[in-house]
Design a protein around this motif. Structure first.
Motif, PDB file in Angstrom:
ATOM      1  N   SER A 213      78.744 -91.373  30.086  1.00 55.87           N
ATOM      2  CA  SER A 213      78.804 -92.197  31.504  1.00 55.87           C
ATOM      3  C   SER A 213      78.186 -93.528  31.054  1.00 55.87           C
ATOM      4  CB  SER A 213      77.777 -91.640  32.507  1.00 55.87           C
ATOM      5  OG  SER A 213      76.447 -91.498  31.760  1.00 55.87           O
ATOM      6  N   GLN A 216      81.108 -95.253  29.413  1.00 55.02           N
ATOM      7  CA  GLN A 216      82.403 -95.321  30.140  1.00 55.02           C
ATOM      8  C   GLN A 216      82.176 -96.752  31.210  1.00 55.02           C
ATOM      9  OE1 GLN A 216      82.439 -92.416  33.562  1.00 55.02           O
ATOM     10  NE2 GLN A 216      84.660 -92.570  33.572  1.00 55.02           N
ATOM     11  N   GLU A 268      79.818 -83.275  25.886  1.00 54.22           N
ATOM     12  CA  GLU A 268      81.165 -82.498  26.189  1.00 54.22           C
ATOM     13  C   GLU A 268      82.197 -83.394  26.863  1.00 54.22           C
ATOM     14  OE1 GLU A 268      80.041 -79.179  28.094  1.00 54.22           O
ATOM     15  OE2 GLU A 268      79.709 -78.061  26.243  1.00 54.22           O
ATOM     16  N   GLU A 269      81.438 -84.499  27.917  1.00 56.65           N
ATOM     17  CA  GLU A 269      82.204 -85.274  28.579  1.00 56.65           C
ATOM     18  C   GLU A 269      83.238 -86.203  27.587  1.00 56.65           C
ATOM     19  OE1 GLU A 269      82.835 -85.567  31.942  1.00 56.65           O
ATOM     20  OE2 GLU A 269      81.549 -83.630  31.823  1.00 56.65           O
ATOM     21  N   TYR A 270      82.685 -86.512  26.261  1.00 56.62           N
ATOM     22  CA  TYR A 270      83.741 -87.196  25.601  1.00 56.62           C
ATOM     23  C   TYR A 270      85.079 -86.591  25.237  1.00 56.62           C
ATOM     24  CZ  TYR A 270      80.220 -90.710  24.192  1.00 56.62           C
ATOM     25  OH  TYR A 270      79.249 -91.744  24.126  1.00 56.62           O
ATOM     26  N   LYS A 272      86.596 -84.346  27.210  1.00 56.73           N
ATOM     27  CA  LYS A 272      87.307 -84.478  28.332  1.00 56.73           C
ATOM     28  C   LYS A 272      88.077 -85.812  28.615  1.00 56.73           C
ATOM     29  CE  LYS A 272      84.428 -81.372  30.995  1.00 56.73           C
ATOM     30  NZ  LYS A 272      83.710 -80.930  32.270  1.00 56.73           N
TER      31      LYS A 272
END
Length: 279
Positions: A213, A216, A268-270, A272
């Protein structure tokens, strides 16, 4: 630095420029010079004549002198090569590990998402807000990129990357290998050559990865700072403009000792995001 590390580094440098690895005699000469052996002693170990070893050594020292820009002889070979190798690692990586593999074998793409040239041309449509459409210069942030010094040209890899990015429209490219092989240096050189093809270029290090986040938000702010009418999301910027994002030290996102590609829970968002980029 160990003998093995020095030999591996020297072999990689020679192969990069000549596309030929050091042979067994050349390797024995380098190892012997490192150990302070006389040519006669090296010849006995190789089961060759002293004159043959001296001739091969003269050619080797000449080659290394030309590649490294410094006069190298048997007497100073150890000190010069060690200094050059350590300098190379200091500039291009934090580890003292060196590998023999040519970086060409450490470039990969996402072939299942391969675009053909006609698709690539349409991927980033013309936008009235685009800096390119207004003849504005590329907006670049390389504050976290390493300085490019003592670069050893890699014409094959440079050409391959340009082909994939500029002509084939690859959306996701990875360079991988142990620290010190020159991945970051190759990337910096690539940016110098193709920067005019992009609206935005930004380099971020993941040496100490922030939550996705945070990254981003940082990327969105970078893209939106020059826009009077900002896009709603980061992905919209990537769809509307030619954006080159370099994320260094991506390996820090993954679990160690696990099957390749297993992200740490907090990152884990990386994964995605990378899938979103590729598709």
């Amino acid at each position: 630095m160990t003998t093995e590390e020095l030999l591996q580094w020297a072999d990689d440098i020679v192969f990069t420029h000549t596309e030929k690895h050091l042979d067994s005699v050349q390797t024995a000469i380098l190892e012997g010079a490192w150990q302070g052996l006389k040519y006669e002693e090296i010849a006995k170990k190789c089961h060759r004549s002293k004159s043959h070893i001296k001739n091969i050594a003269a050619e080797l020292w000449q080659t290394l002198s030309e590649l490294l820009g410094e006069n190298i002889q048997k007497a100073n070979a150890r000190s010069v090569l060690e200094r050059k190798a350590i300098s190379n690692i200091y500039n291009y990586g934090s580890s003292s590990q060196i590998i023999t593999s040519n970086i060409n074998s450490h470039i990969s793409i996402c072939p299942e998402n391969r675009q053909y040239p006609e698709d690539a041309r349409n991927r980033s449509p013309s936008n009235s807000n685009s800096p390119s459409s207004q003849n504005q210069p590329t907006i670049i942030d390389l504050t976290e990129a390493p300085e490019l010094t003592d670069y050893y040209p890699r014409p094959t890899e440079e050409s391959t990357l340009k082909q994939w990015i500029l002509e084939d429209g690859m959306r996701l490219v990875t360079l991988y290998g142990l620290s010190g092989i020159g991945k970051s240096a190759l990337t910096v050189k690539l940016i110098q050559d193709i920067q005019t093809e992009f609206d935005y270029i930004i380099w971020r290090s993941l040496g100490n990865p922030p939550p996705f986040s945070t990254l981003q938000t940082e990327l969105y702010q970078f893209f939106s700072q020059s826009q009077p009418n900002p896009c709603a999301t980061l992905i919209e910027y990537l769809r509307s403009f030619r954006c080159l994002i370099i994320l260094d030290d991506v390996q820090n996102l993954f679990k160690s000792g696990e099957i390749a590609g297993q992200y740490l829970a907090e990152y884990e968002e990386y994964g995605k995001f990378f899938k979103q980029l590729a598709t």
